[in-house]
Design an enzyme around this catalytic site. Structure first.
Site, PDB file in Angstrom:
ATOM      1  N   ARG A 193      19.933  25.026  25.218  1.00 32.12           N
ATOM      2  CA  ARG A 193      20.192  23.523  25.579  1.00 32.12           C
ATOM      3  C   ARG A 193      21.636  23.601  25.848  1.00 32.12           C
ATOM      4  O   ARG A 193      22.288  24.224  25.176  1.00 32.12           O
ATOM      5  CB  ARG A 193      19.447  22.758  24.883  1.00 32.12           C
ATOM      6  CG  ARG A 193      18.227  22.470  25.100  1.00 32.12           C
ATOM      7  CD  ARG A 193      17.256  21.486  24.389  1.00 32.12           C
ATOM      8  NE  ARG A 193      15.748  21.524  24.671  1.00 32.12           N
ATOM      9  CZ  ARG A 193      15.134  20.423  24.287  1.00 32.12           C
ATOM     10  NH1 ARG A 193      15.727  19.318  23.863  1.00 32.12           N
ATOM     11  NH2 ARG A 193      13.824  20.579  24.616  1.00 32.12           N
ATOM     12  N   GLU A 197      -8.064  23.068  15.825  1.00 27.85           N
ATOM     13  CA  GLU A 197      -8.236  22.107  16.793  1.00 27.85           C
ATOM     14  C   GLU A 197      -6.867  21.714  17.663  1.00 27.85           C
ATOM     15  O   GLU A 197      -6.037  21.458  16.950  1.00 27.85           O
ATOM     16  CB  GLU A 197      -9.025  20.927  16.223  1.00 27.85           C
ATOM     17  CG  GLU A 197     -10.534  21.354  15.617  1.00 27.85           C
ATOM     18  CD  GLU A 197     -11.468  21.540  16.725  1.00 27.85           C
ATOM     19  OE1 GLU A 197     -11.300  20.968  17.844  1.00 27.85           O
ATOM     20  OE2 GLU A 197     -12.169  22.556  16.431  1.00 27.85           O
ATOM     21  N   HIS A 245      16.483  11.968  19.879  1.00 25.47           N
ATOM     22  CA  HIS A 245      16.340  12.493  18.864  1.00 25.47           C
ATOM     23  C   HIS A 245      16.520  12.166  17.355  1.00 25.47           C
ATOM     24  O   HIS A 245      15.599  12.137  16.513  1.00 25.47           O
ATOM     25  CB  HIS A 245      17.390  14.058  18.588  1.00 25.47           C
ATOM     26  CG  HIS A 245      17.303  14.677  19.842  1.00 25.47           C
ATOM     27  ND1 HIS A 245      15.984  15.428  20.356  1.00 25.47           N
ATOM     28  CD2 HIS A 245      18.106  15.343  20.710  1.00 25.47           C
ATOM     29  CE1 HIS A 245      16.160  16.092  21.361  1.00 25.47           C
ATOM     30  NE2 HIS A 245      17.378  16.166  21.661  1.00 25.47           N
ATOM     31  N   SER A 248      13.050  25.255  18.582  1.00 23.28           N
ATOM     32  CA  SER A 248      12.544  26.704  18.884  1.00 23.28           C
ATOM     33  C   SER A 248      13.678  27.510  19.339  1.00 23.28           C
ATOM     34  O   SER A 248      14.934  27.128  19.410  1.00 23.28           O
ATOM     35  CB  SER A 248      11.902  26.559  20.274  1.00 23.28           C
ATOM     36  OG  SER A 248      12.513  26.308  21.481  1.00 23.28           O
ATOM     37  N   ASP A 285       7.343  16.581  20.492  1.00 22.82           N
ATOM     38  CA  ASP A 285       7.929  16.422  21.908  1.00 22.82           C
ATOM     39  C   ASP A 285       8.281  15.246  22.684  1.00 22.82           C
ATOM     40  O   ASP A 285       7.337  14.393  22.281  1.00 22.82           O
ATOM     41  CB  ASP A 285       7.149  17.481  22.930  1.00 22.82           C
ATOM     42  CG  ASP A 285       7.952  17.870  24.247  1.00 22.82           C
ATOM     43  OD1 ASP A 285       8.949  17.907  24.112  1.00 22.82           O
ATOM     44  OD2 ASP A 285       7.412  18.573  25.125  1.00 22.82           O
ATOM     45  N   GLY A 286       9.109  15.086  23.320  1.00 24.33           N
ATOM     46  CA  GLY A 286       9.323  14.004  24.292  1.00 24.33           C
ATOM     47  C   GLY A 286      10.629  12.910  23.896  1.00 24.33           C
ATOM     48  O   GLY A 286      10.728  11.747  24.232  1.00 24.33           O
ATOM     49  N   TRP A 333      11.930   9.691  25.772  1.00 29.02           N
ATOM     50  CA  TRP A 333      12.043   8.327  25.233  1.00 29.02           C
ATOM     51  C   TRP A 333      13.295   7.818  25.384  1.00 29.02           C
ATOM     52  O   TRP A 333      13.516   6.464  25.609  1.00 29.02           O
ATOM     53  CB  TRP A 333      11.675   8.546  23.815  1.00 29.02           C
ATOM     54  CG  TRP A 333      11.526   7.428  22.899  1.00 29.02           C
ATOM     55  CD1 TRP A 333      10.526   6.606  22.604  1.00 29.02           C
ATOM     56  CD2 TRP A 333      12.512   6.851  22.129  1.00 29.02           C
ATOM     57  NE1 TRP A 333      10.711   5.563  21.605  1.00 29.02           N
ATOM     58  CE2 TRP A 333      12.077   5.679  21.459  1.00 29.02           C
ATOM     59  CE3 TRP A 333      13.984   6.681  22.168  1.00 29.02           C
ATOM     60  CZ2 TRP A 333      12.878   4.661  20.449  1.00 29.02           C
ATOM     61  CZ3 TRP A 333      14.775   6.075  21.277  1.00 29.02           C
ATOM     62  CH2 TRP A 333      14.147   4.943  20.565  1.00 29.02           C
ATOM     63  N   LEU A 348       2.037  18.135  -1.080  1.00 36.12           N
ATOM     64  CA  LEU A 348       2.265  18.649   0.326  1.00 36.12           C
ATOM     65  C   LEU A 348       3.264  19.514   0.421  1.00 36.12           C
ATOM     66  O   LEU A 348       4.307  19.151  -0.023  1.00 36.12           O
ATOM     67  CB  LEU A 348       2.520  17.249   1.045  1.00 36.12           C
ATOM     68  CG  LEU A 348       3.074  17.473   2.836  1.00 36.12           C
ATOM     69  CD1 LEU A 348       1.813  17.812   3.374  1.00 36.12           C
ATOM     70  CD2 LEU A 348       3.580  16.120   3.266  1.00 36.12           C
ATOM     71  N   ARG A 399      20.237  11.378  25.136  1.00 34.79           N
ATOM     72  CA  ARG A 399      19.162  12.097  24.419  1.00 34.79           C
ATOM     73  C   ARG A 399      19.214  12.212  23.096  1.00 34.79           C
ATOM     74  O   ARG A 399      18.281  12.119  22.243  1.00 34.79           O
ATOM     75  CB  ARG A 399      19.317  13.553  25.168  1.00 34.79           C
ATOM     76  CG  ARG A 399      18.720  13.661  26.374  1.00 34.79           C
ATOM     77  CD  ARG A 399      18.876  15.218  27.085  1.00 34.79           C
ATOM     78  NE  ARG A 399      17.724  15.812  26.215  1.00 34.79           N
ATOM     79  CZ  ARG A 399      16.628  16.156  26.704  1.00 34.79           C
ATOM     80  NH1 ARG A 399      16.103  15.601  27.733  1.00 34.79           N
ATOM     81  NH2 ARG A 399      15.858  16.752  25.797  1.00 34.79           N
TER      82      ARG A 399
HETATM   83  C1  IPE Z   1       8.896  22.559  22.077  1.00 36.58           C
HETATM   84  O1  IPE Z   1       9.443  21.592  22.851  1.00 36.58           O
HETATM   85  C2  IPE Z   1       9.728  22.707  20.661  1.00 36.58           C
HETATM   86  C3  IPE Z   1      10.171  21.800  19.952  1.00 36.58           C
HETATM   87  C4  IPE Z   1       9.228  20.625  19.951  1.00 36.58           C
HETATM   88  C5  IPE Z   1      10.818  21.993  19.112  1.00 36.58           C
HETATM   89  P1  IPE Z   1      10.483  21.850  24.286  1.00 36.58           P
HETATM   90  O2  IPE Z   1      10.653  20.683  24.671  1.00 36.58           O
HETATM   91  O3  IPE Z   1      11.450  22.661  23.933  1.00 36.58           O
HETATM   92  O4  IPE Z   1       9.286  22.748  25.134  1.00 36.58           O
HETATM   93  P2  IPE Z   1       9.098  23.033  26.705  1.00 36.58           P
HETATM   94  O5  IPE Z   1      10.586  23.561  26.910  1.00 36.58           O
HETATM   95  O6  IPE Z   1       8.795  21.680  27.384  1.00 36.58           O
HETATM   96  O7  IPE Z   1       8.230  24.186  26.771  1.00 36.58           O
HETATM   97  C1  IPE Z   2      11.646  17.477  21.468  1.00 36.61           C
HETATM   98  O1  IPE Z   2      12.081  16.462  22.493  1.00 36.61           O
HETATM   99  C2  IPE Z   2      12.678  17.935  20.470  1.00 36.61           C
HETATM  100  C3  IPE Z   2      13.019  19.232  20.649  1.00 36.61           C
HETATM  101  C4  IPE Z   2      12.613  20.107  21.524  1.00 36.61           C
HETATM  102  C5  IPE Z   2      14.440  19.707  19.686  1.00 36.61           C
HETATM  103  P1  IPE Z   2      12.734  16.706  23.829  1.00 36.61           P
HETATM  104  O2  IPE Z   2      14.286  16.969  23.533  1.00 36.61           O
HETATM  105  O3  IPE Z   2      12.171  18.186  24.195  1.00 36.61           O
HETATM  106  O4  IPE Z   2      12.404  15.750  24.514  1.00 36.61           O
HETATM  107  P2  IPE Z   2      11.851  15.924  25.953  1.00 36.61           P
HETATM  108  O5  IPE Z   2      10.954  16.885  26.229  1.00 36.61           O
HETATM  109  O6  IPE Z   2      13.067  16.383  26.953  1.00 36.61           O
HETATM  110  O7  IPE Z   2      11.635  14.659  26.673  1.00 36.61           O
HETATM  111 MG    MG Z   3      10.278  18.815  25.511  1.00 37.88          MG
END
Ligand code: IPE
Ligand code: IPE
Ligand code: MG
Length: 238
Positions: free
Chosen positions: A63, A199, A29, A57, A12-13, A17, A123, A25
């Site tokens: 989105r 964990e 990715h 997800s 996530d993030g 970033w 793996l 965005r």
């Molecule tokens: C969770 O991240 C799903 C993935 C990393 C693929 P999201 O950014 O979609 O989750 P929420 O919406 O913050 O819970």
């Molecule tokens: C995780 O990054 C990737 C996916 C969920 C596909 P995000 O796209 O959720 O990034 P943030 O949470 O908006 O920073």
């Molecule tokens: Mg996110």
């Protein structure tokens, strides 16, 4: 130090970033897939046997279409670019989730790379795509109900062991360590059944910055954890 057998990661993030760099965005990715490649490489190197990456997800379909299609294209590209490396590193690729939801091109690519890496023994890399933990559990329940109706399963045979075999993850061991980047502290519908005794490691690092060192730090922290599974430690026994 013995590494965890199975590491699962909520990557996530990426968006934050990119925003911090005034980039679109999708650039986040793109950088996120670079991080994923480095983490896969490191996992194979240190002897992690299962790595499950939450890449998309079921909820992520909500989105904007432009972001979704960019992600699908990046995923296909990731598989194409990573394939030689997966084979060289003895990695087997799998995908878990509602794969029927994915664009046909990506689905074909997943099938092809899964087939060509099927002999990977070091793996198992599982990509969670159009994944929902609740749907996974409900699907397993429905399959078992169907087996009962067909007379091939008795209700008394439904137990943890048979139920888990109906999950997408099948015979894979549960994650020992679940990592979530970007400072969010929630599961977001990831591996709900499987993480019951994992964990959990949360870090503020945004996914594109989660490189080899950050991953090794998480593994080290895992090495310091004491897993009790409800029992007492030897020194706690009277
Ligand atoms: C969770 O991240 C799903 C993935 C990393 C693929 P999201 O950014 O979609 O989750 P929420 O919406 O913050 O819970
Ligand atoms: C995780 O990054 C990737 C996916 C969920 C596909 P995000 O796209 O959720 O990034 P943030 O949470 O908006 O920073
Ligand atoms: Mg996110």
């Amino acid at each position: 130090m013995k590494p965890p057998t199975h590491v699962a990661i909520i990557m996530d993030g990426n968006g934050r970033w990119a925003r911090a760099r005034s980039l679109p965005r999708v650039e986040g990715h793109r950088a996120g897939f670079e991080a994923a490649r480095e983490v896969v490489r490191t996992a194979a190197e240190v002897g992690v046997a299962f790595l499950t990456l939450y890449a998309f997800s079921v909820e992520n379909w909500k989105r904007p279409p432009k972001e979704v299609s960019a992600l699908m294209a990046l995923l296909e590209n990731f598989l194409a670019e990573a394939e030689p490396e997966l084979i060289a590193n003895d990695v087997r690729l799998k995908a878990i989730g509602r794969l029927v939801d994915l664009p046909a091109g990506l689905r074909k690519k997943i099938e092809a790379v899964s087939l060509r890496t099927a002999r990977g023994r070091k793996l198992t890399l599982s990509l969670a795509l159009s994944y929902s933990g609740r749907i996974e559990i409900v699907t397993a329940a429905r399959q078992m109900a169907d087996e009962v109706l067909r007379g091939v399963l008795r209700p008394a045979e439904i137990d943890e062991a048979s139920f888990r075999r109906h999950l997408y993850t099948g015979e894979d061991p549960d994650p020992d360590l679940l990592i979530r980047t970007s400072g969010e502290m929630r599961l977001s519908n990831f591996l709900l059944w499987q993480v019951s005794y994992s964990e959990i490691y949360f870090t503020d690092v945004l996914w594109p910055d989660f490189r080899r060192d950050a991953f090794l730090r998480a593994l080290e922290e895992y090495g310091r954890r004491r897993r009790r599974f409800g029992r007492l430690e030897r020194e706690e026994l009277e």
